[in-house]
Design an enzyme around this catalytic site. Sequence first.
Site, short mmCIF file in Angstrom:
data_model
loop_
_atom_site.label_atom_id
_atom_site.label_comp_id
_atom_site.label_asym_id
_atom_site.label_seq_id
_atom_site.Cartn_x
_atom_site.Cartn_y
_atom_site.Cartn_z
N ASP A 188 -5.59 -51.06 -36.85
CA ASP A 188 -5.49 -49.81 -36.09
C ASP A 188 -5.97 -48.65 -36.95
O ASP A 188 -5.36 -48.31 -37.96
CB ASP A 188 -4.02 -49.56 -35.70
CG ASP A 188 -3.88 -48.32 -34.84
OD1 ASP A 188 -4.12 -48.42 -33.62
OD2 ASP A 188 -3.57 -47.24 -35.39
N TYR A 226 -8.53 -40.53 -39.17
CA TYR A 226 -7.99 -41.06 -40.43
C TYR A 226 -9.05 -41.03 -41.55
O TYR A 226 -8.72 -41.25 -42.72
CB TYR A 226 -7.47 -42.49 -40.27
CG TYR A 226 -6.38 -42.69 -39.25
CD1 TYR A 226 -5.72 -41.60 -38.67
CD2 TYR A 226 -5.98 -43.96 -38.85
CE1 TYR A 226 -4.72 -41.79 -37.72
CE2 TYR A 226 -4.97 -44.14 -37.91
CZ TYR A 226 -4.36 -43.06 -37.34
OH TYR A 226 -3.37 -43.24 -36.41
N HIS A 237 -6.57 -40.10 -28.71
CA HIS A 237 -5.52 -40.02 -29.75
C HIS A 237 -4.32 -39.17 -29.30
O HIS A 237 -3.17 -39.52 -29.54
CB HIS A 237 -6.13 -39.46 -31.04
CG HIS A 237 -5.37 -39.81 -32.28
ND1 HIS A 237 -5.98 -40.02 -33.49
CD2 HIS A 237 -4.05 -39.98 -32.52
CE1 HIS A 237 -5.06 -40.31 -34.40
NE2 HIS A 237 -3.89 -40.29 -33.83
N LYS A 274 -9.79 -44.31 -32.38
CA LYS A 274 -9.30 -43.28 -31.46
C LYS A 274 -10.21 -42.05 -31.41
O LYS A 274 -10.78 -41.66 -32.45
CB LYS A 274 -7.89 -42.84 -31.88
CG LYS A 274 -6.95 -44.01 -32.11
CD LYS A 274 -5.53 -43.61 -32.42
CE LYS A 274 -4.72 -44.81 -32.91
NZ LYS A 274 -4.69 -45.00 -34.34
N1 LIG Z 1 -1.46 -42.73 -32.44
C1 LIG Z 1 -0.87 -41.93 -33.32
O1 LIG Z 1 -0.78 -40.69 -33.14
C2 LIG Z 1 -0.29 -42.51 -34.55
C3 LIG Z 1 -0.62 -43.78 -34.92
N2 LIG Z 1 -0.10 -44.34 -36.07
C4 LIG Z 1 -0.51 -45.73 -36.43
O2 LIG Z 1 0.66 -46.51 -36.70
C5 LIG Z 1 0.57 -47.03 -38.01
C6 LIG Z 1 1.95 -47.24 -38.62
O3 LIG Z 1 2.68 -46.04 -38.68
P1 LIG Z 1 2.96 -45.23 -40.04
O4 LIG Z 1 3.22 -43.83 -39.66
O5 LIG Z 1 1.87 -45.50 -40.99
O6 LIG Z 1 4.33 -45.77 -40.56
P2 LIG Z 1 5.15 -47.14 -40.65
O7 LIG Z 1 6.33 -47.00 -39.79
O8 LIG Z 1 4.25 -48.31 -40.46
O9 LIG Z 1 5.67 -47.07 -42.15
C7 LIG Z 1 4.81 -47.17 -43.25
C8 LIG Z 1 5.67 -47.04 -44.49
O10 LIG Z 1 6.62 -48.11 -44.56
C9 LIG Z 1 6.47 -48.82 -45.77
N3 LIG Z 1 6.70 -50.24 -45.43
C10 LIG Z 1 5.89 -51.07 -44.72
N4 LIG Z 1 6.44 -52.29 -44.58
C11 LIG Z 1 7.64 -52.24 -45.21
C12 LIG Z 1 8.66 -53.21 -45.42
N5 LIG Z 1 8.56 -54.45 -44.96
N6 LIG Z 1 9.77 -52.83 -46.13
C13 LIG Z 1 9.88 -51.56 -46.59
N7 LIG Z 1 8.94 -50.60 -46.42
C14 LIG Z 1 7.82 -50.95 -45.75
C15 LIG Z 1 5.05 -48.55 -46.24
O11 LIG Z 1 4.95 -48.61 -47.65
P3 LIG Z 1 3.77 -49.37 -48.48
O12 LIG Z 1 2.47 -49.13 -47.80
O13 LIG Z 1 3.84 -48.69 -49.81
O14 LIG Z 1 4.15 -50.82 -48.55
C16 LIG Z 1 4.86 -47.11 -45.77
O15 LIG Z 1 5.44 -46.21 -46.67
C17 LIG Z 1 -0.31 -46.01 -38.73
O16 LIG Z 1 -0.78 -46.48 -39.96
C18 LIG Z 1 -1.36 -45.75 -37.68
O17 LIG Z 1 -2.27 -46.81 -37.65
C19 LIG Z 1 0.81 -43.65 -36.83
C20 LIG Z 1 1.15 -42.35 -36.51
C21 LIG Z 1 0.64 -41.68 -35.34
O1 LIG Z 2 -2.25 -41.08 -35.94
C1 LIG Z 2 -1.61 -40.37 -36.66
C2 LIG Z 2 -1.21 -39.02 -36.30
O2 LIG Z 2 -1.41 -38.84 -34.94
C3 LIG Z 2 -2.04 -38.07 -37.07
O3 LIG Z 2 -3.38 -38.49 -37.04
C4 LIG Z 2 -2.04 -36.70 -36.53
O4 LIG Z 2 -0.77 -36.19 -36.40
C5 LIG Z 2 -2.90 -35.89 -37.41
O5 LIG Z 2 -2.26 -35.75 -38.63
C6 LIG Z 2 -3.23 -34.61 -36.80
O6 LIG Z 2 -2.98 -33.64 -37.44
O7 LIG Z 2 -3.75 -34.63 -35.70
#
Ligand SMILES: NC(=O)C1=CN([C@@H]2O[C@H](COP(=O)(O)OP(=O)(O)OC[C@H]3O[C@@H](n4cnc5c(N)ncnc54)[C@H](OP(=O)(O)O)[C@@H]3O)[C@@H](O)[C@H]2O)C=CC1
Ligand SMILES: O=C[C@H](O)[C@@H](O)[C@@H](O)[C@H](O)C(=O)O
Length: 287
Positions: free
Chosen positions: A49, A54, A110, A79
Amino acid sequence: MADIPHFTLNDGNKIPSVGIGCWMGIPGGAERVYNMCLKALKNGYRLIDTANGYGNEKQVGQAVRDSGIPREDIYVTTKLPNNDHHRVQESFDESLRSLGLDYIDLYLMHWPQACISAVSMADPDAVIPPPGESPTFIETWRDMEKLLATGKVRSIGISNFSVRTLNELLPHCQVVPAVNQVELHPCLPSIELKKLCDDKGILLEAYSPLGTSGQKTTLLHESPIIREIGERLGATPAQVVLSWDVQRGTAVVAKTETESRMKENITVRGASNLVYSALTPNVLQNE
Ligand SMILES: NC(=O)C1=CN([C@@H]2O[C@H](COP(=O)(O)OP(=O)(O)OC[C@H]3O[C@@H](n4cnc5c(N)ncnc54)[C@H](OP(=O)(O)O)[C@@H]3O)[C@@H](O)[C@H]2O)C=CC1
Ligand SMILES: O=C[C@H](O)[C@@H](O)[C@@H](O)[C@H](O)C(=O)O
């Protein structure tokens, strides 16, 4: 290697239920994404994803090509950024070029909000048009529907749509979105939105399922309810949370650069409903 359950979308395409997320926060981290994706693919992940916003589509595409895994076995989501709602086709073509791929599996709007001038929604100088002013998310969606005719995208969907915005969009759709990707976890179950999406045949996909990086991640991991369920069922807190998503019928994308966590996160309990039935009463109680 983990056998990842799939969901079938309303257009007949299949999506893996668990994927790797590529949002590295702000700023950047693009250089780490190539390694993360390669490692994830080696560990059985087949859904990646990403997003134009990004800034790492190039690294994602490179990892897909270098993995040695046939393209058709990997599911790539990207997105449309907020500031490109008025130029959907051009922005889509740019994503394809950055990824260096012939097609995209899932292209999401997005956010419903168009941004007239700004790099992202977080930009303090972002100018967001007032509701009803062009381009509305309805106009943007109509342009996204046209992308299907190019044959370069398999499914189209939306992200960050609430019950209200989805109800505004649906009467104008020629193509019902295949997916709505939103923040979703046991602390934010969005029960009404899940019901609406189920009724309309839209697959909900959970983002930030672990509570995203930083403090909130600790919160989910330290939740006594989640820990207790994990201990009882022999699962880690992350597995409890991610299994809850999949058993509830939502796909999920989690980000991790840590190989041991990649293995942990992809081992969801797809077949049995144990986590869902243990956790859901607590979620409902807390809403
Ligand atoms: N459409 C949208 O607007 C959005 C989409 N997204 C998508 O969703 C994805 C996931 O969400 P995101 O916000 O990154 O956060 P997550 O909820 O996936 O959390 C990521 C964090 O959790 C840690 N982590 C991962 N697995 C574990 C585990 N098993 N135990 C303990 N800690 C863990 C990672 O650390 P480490 O990497 O150091 O292991 C990182 O710090 C994004 O990367 C993106 O692709 C996210 C936000 C908005
Ligand atoms: O997907 C992740 C989040 O949506 C992030 O992309 C946004 O919140 C972005 O930081 C923005 O400022 O638009």
